[in-house]
Design a protein around this motif. Structure first.
Motif, PDB file in Angstrom:
ATOM      1  N   VAL A   1       0.849  -1.153  -0.085  1.00  0.00           N
ATOM      2  CA  VAL A   1       0.031   0.017   0.052  1.00  0.00           C
ATOM      3  C   VAL A   1       0.952   1.225  -0.065  1.00  0.00           C
ATOM      4  CG1 VAL A   1      -1.583   1.335   1.258  1.00  0.00           C
ATOM      5  CG2 VAL A   1      -1.871  -1.007   1.232  1.00  0.00           C
ATOM      6  N   ARG A   2       0.746   2.163  -0.957  1.00  0.00           N
ATOM      7  CA  ARG A   2       1.690   3.260  -1.116  1.00  0.00           C
ATOM      8  C   ARG A   2       0.372   4.330  -1.071  1.00  0.00           C
ATOM      9  NH1 ARG A   2       6.581   3.651  -3.190  1.00  0.00           N
ATOM     10  NH2 ARG A   2       6.538   5.830  -2.624  1.00  0.00           N
ATOM     11  N   MET A   3       0.514   5.298   0.067  1.00  0.00           N
ATOM     12  CA  MET A   3      -0.571   6.527   0.196  1.00  0.00           C
ATOM     13  C   MET A   3       0.622   7.875   0.012  1.00  0.00           C
ATOM     14  SD  MET A   3      -2.854   4.999   2.981  1.00  0.00           S
ATOM     15  CE  MET A   3      -4.305   6.014   2.673  1.00  0.00           C
ATOM     16  N   ALA A   4      -0.235   8.925  -0.647  1.00  0.00           N
ATOM     17  CA  ALA A   4       0.536  10.213  -0.626  1.00  0.00           C
ATOM     18  C   ALA A   4      -0.267  11.379  -0.550  1.00  0.00           C
ATOM     19  CB  ALA A   4       1.358  10.083  -1.800  1.00  0.00           C
ATOM     20  N   TRP A   5       0.155  12.226   0.257  1.00  0.00           N
ATOM     21  CA  TRP A   5      -0.677  13.567   0.573  1.00  0.00           C
ATOM     22  C   TRP A   5       0.203  14.588  -0.062  1.00  0.00           C
ATOM     23  CZ3 TRP A   5      -0.646   9.423   3.457  1.00  0.00           C
ATOM     24  CH2 TRP A   5      -2.005   8.783   4.319  1.00  0.00           C
ATOM     25  N   PRO A   6      -0.441  15.603  -0.927  1.00  0.00           N
ATOM     26  CA  PRO A   6       0.270  16.418  -1.676  1.00  0.00           C
ATOM     27  C   PRO A   6       0.773  17.568  -0.519  1.00  0.00           C
ATOM     28  CG  PRO A   6      -2.109  16.407  -2.444  1.00  0.00           C
ATOM     29  CD  PRO A   6      -2.005  15.580  -1.436  1.00  0.00           C
ATOM     30  N   GLY A   7       2.166  17.907  -0.891  1.00  0.00           N
ATOM     31  CA  GLY A   7       2.905  18.710  -0.076  1.00  0.00           C
ATOM     32  C   GLY A   7       3.076  20.063  -0.571  1.00  0.00           C
ATOM     33  N   ASP A   8       4.650  20.457  -0.564  1.00  0.00           N
ATOM     34  CA  ASP A   8       4.901  21.721  -1.037  1.00  0.00           C
ATOM     35  C   ASP A   8       6.440  21.517  -1.341  1.00  0.00           C
ATOM     36  OD1 ASP A   8       4.492  24.361  -1.643  1.00  0.00           O
ATOM     37  OD2 ASP A   8       3.911  24.870   0.172  1.00  0.00           O
ATOM     38  N   ASP A   9       6.866  22.600  -2.094  1.00  0.00           N
ATOM     39  CA  ASP A   9       8.096  22.494  -2.672  1.00  0.00           C
ATOM     40  C   ASP A   9       9.193  22.640  -1.597  1.00  0.00           C
ATOM     41  OD1 ASP A   9       8.892  25.571  -2.553  1.00  0.00           O
ATOM     42  OD2 ASP A   9       7.145  25.411  -3.606  1.00  0.00           O
ATOM     43  N   ILE A  10      10.568  22.738  -2.019  1.00  0.00           N
ATOM     44  CA  ILE A  10      11.555  22.778  -1.048  1.00  0.00           C
ATOM     45  C   ILE A  10      11.989  24.202  -1.048  1.00  0.00           C
ATOM     46  CG2 ILE A  10      13.448  22.683  -2.852  1.00  0.00           C
ATOM     47  CD1 ILE A  10      14.998  20.532  -0.795  1.00  0.00           C
ATOM     48  N   TYR A  11      11.414  25.222  -1.387  1.00  0.00           N
ATOM     49  CA  TYR A  11      12.304  26.586  -1.414  1.00  0.00           C
ATOM     50  C   TYR A  11      11.851  27.303  -0.265  1.00  0.00           C
ATOM     51  CZ  TYR A  11      12.953  25.010  -5.966  1.00  0.00           C
ATOM     52  OH  TYR A  11      13.725  24.181  -7.153  1.00  0.00           O
ATOM     53  N   ASP A  12      10.931  26.977   0.628  1.00  0.00           N
ATOM     54  CA  ASP A  12      10.860  27.348   1.828  1.00  0.00           C
ATOM     55  C   ASP A  12      11.488  26.222   2.769  1.00  0.00           C
ATOM     56  OD1 ASP A  12      10.060  28.020   4.415  1.00  0.00           O
ATOM     57  OD2 ASP A  12       7.934  28.662   4.014  1.00  0.00           O
ATOM     58  N   ILE A  13      12.761  26.341   2.938  1.00  0.00           N
ATOM     59  CA  ILE A  13      13.572  25.128   3.741  1.00  0.00           C
ATOM     60  C   ILE A  13      13.026  25.135   5.203  1.00  0.00           C
ATOM     61  CG2 ILE A  13      15.489  26.622   4.433  1.00  0.00           C
ATOM     62  CD1 ILE A  13      15.380  23.139   3.234  1.00  0.00           C
ATOM     63  N   GLY A  14      12.745  26.161   5.746  1.00  0.00           N
ATOM     64  CA  GLY A  14      11.954  25.777   7.261  1.00  0.00           C
ATOM     65  C   GLY A  14      10.738  25.019   7.128  1.00  0.00           C
ATOM     66  N   GLN A  15       9.935  25.207   6.343  1.00  0.00           N
ATOM     67  CA  GLN A  15       8.550  24.430   6.110  1.00  0.00           C
ATOM     68  C   GLN A  15       8.985  23.045   5.589  1.00  0.00           C
ATOM     69  OE1 GLN A  15       4.593  25.376   4.416  1.00  0.00           O
ATOM     70  NE2 GLN A  15       5.558  24.357   2.818  1.00  0.00           N
ATOM     71  N   THR A  16       9.822  23.085   4.770  1.00  0.00           N
ATOM     72  CA  THR A  16      10.394  21.628   4.337  1.00  0.00           C
ATOM     73  C   THR A  16      10.893  20.747   5.394  1.00  0.00           C
ATOM     74  OG1 THR A  16      10.827  22.649   2.244  1.00  0.00           O
ATOM     75  CG2 THR A  16      11.941  20.477   2.853  1.00  0.00           C
ATOM     76  N   ARG A  17      11.625  21.365   6.286  1.00  0.00           N
ATOM     77  CA  ARG A  17      12.427  20.782   7.608  1.00  0.00           C
ATOM     78  C   ARG A  17      11.041  20.255   8.293  1.00  0.00           C
ATOM     79  NH1 ARG A  17      17.342  24.936   7.965  1.00  0.00           N
ATOM     80  NH2 ARG A  17      18.650  24.080   6.366  1.00  0.00           N
ATOM     81  N   ARG A  18      10.122  21.014   8.710  1.00  0.00           N
ATOM     82  CA  ARG A  18       8.916  20.855   9.559  1.00  0.00           C
ATOM     83  C   ARG A  18       8.112  19.674   9.011  1.00  0.00           C
ATOM     84  NH1 ARG A  18      11.516  25.116  10.696  1.00  0.00           N
ATOM     85  NH2 ARG A  18      11.436  26.251  12.492  1.00  0.00           N
ATOM     86  N   LEU A  19       8.137  19.929   7.656  1.00  0.00           N
ATOM     87  CA  LEU A  19       7.397  18.690   6.864  1.00  0.00           C
ATOM     88  C   LEU A  19       7.855  17.459   7.026  1.00  0.00           C
ATOM     89  CD1 LEU A  19       5.595  20.482   4.001  1.00  0.00           C
ATOM     90  CD2 LEU A  19       4.449  19.528   5.670  1.00  0.00           C
ATOM     91  N   ASN A  20       9.369  17.356   7.131  1.00  0.00           N
ATOM     92  CA  ASN A  20      10.062  16.060   7.249  1.00  0.00           C
ATOM     93  C   ASN A  20       9.823  15.566   8.670  1.00  0.00           C
ATOM     94  OD1 ASN A  20      11.607  15.468   4.974  1.00  0.00           O
ATOM     95  ND2 ASN A  20      12.617  17.482   5.187  1.00  0.00           N
ATOM     96  N   LEU A  21       9.742  16.549   9.668  1.00  0.00           N
ATOM     97  CA  LEU A  21       9.681  16.105  10.816  1.00  0.00           C
ATOM     98  C   LEU A  21       8.155  15.501  11.146  1.00  0.00           C
ATOM     99  CD1 LEU A  21      11.565  18.725  13.252  1.00  0.00           C
ATOM    100  CD2 LEU A  21      11.779  16.358  13.259  1.00  0.00           C
ATOM    101  N   LEU A  22       7.253  16.182  10.401  1.00  0.00           N
ATOM    102  CA  LEU A  22       5.621  15.615  10.489  1.00  0.00           C
ATOM    103  C   LEU A  22       5.835  14.191  10.049  1.00  0.00           C
ATOM    104  CD1 LEU A  22       2.595  15.891  10.613  1.00  0.00           C
ATOM    105  CD2 LEU A  22       2.731  17.051   8.481  1.00  0.00           C
TER     106      LEU A  22
END
Length: 170
Positions: A1-22
């Protein structure tokens, strides 16, 4: 089973780091729910893949290897868990559980040539901002709070937008 939720691009690195933690928080909850409670899979996992090709692209992925008779139960449990994280948020103890080892490992990672070559230097000519990103990685991850991650869970873990792929091996 693969599931994926749409995210965002890498260019807001602070948000990207937080999405990695999420994604890491999601992964830890998947481990408890899918492996410990349901006994359906040994190593369910979640990770975040930010998009680089265009603004607004990226995905939070979940992968769970299960037998065909477990698929429906696992999909239901995973979407329920995503909804729970979106509704209730991420508590401090869960965030600390995933953030502490990440922060401890950053010093070692920043000493490795392969990290610098693969993450920073290989793209420096076209993305010079990556050098600045590398300078803030430790302080940025250390500053992440549970309310920030909870806000991202509410924003991105929308089951109405999840893509689910069920496959079998021949």
């Amino acid at each position: 089973v693969r599931m994926a939720w749409p995210g965002d691009d890498i260019y807001d690195i602070g948000q990207t780091r937080r999405l990695n933690l999420l994604a890491q928080c999601f992964s830890e909850r998947l481990r408890l729910r899918i492996r410990e409670e349901l006994g359906a899979a040994y190593s369910p996992g979640a990770w975040y893949a930010p998009g680089e090709s265009q603004r607004g692209s990226g995905w939070l992925h979940v992968s769970i290897g299960v037998s065909p008779d477990q698929v429906a139960k696992v999909v239901i449990a995973t979407t329920a868990l995503a909804q729970e994280l979106a509704d209730k948020g991420i508590d401090e103890s869960l965030l600390d559980q995933v953030k502490t080892p990440l922060i401890k490992g950053l010093s070692a990672r920043l000493q490795r040539n392969d990290w610098w070559l693969g993450t920073v230097m290989s793209r420096l000519a076209t993305q010079p901002f990556r050098l600045a990103w590398s300078r803030t990685i430790q302080t940025d991850f250390a500053a992440v709070t549970a309310p920030e991650i909870s806000m991202l869970a509410k924003r991105y873990l929308l089951n109405a937008k999840v893509v689910t792929v069920i496959g079998t091996t021949p």
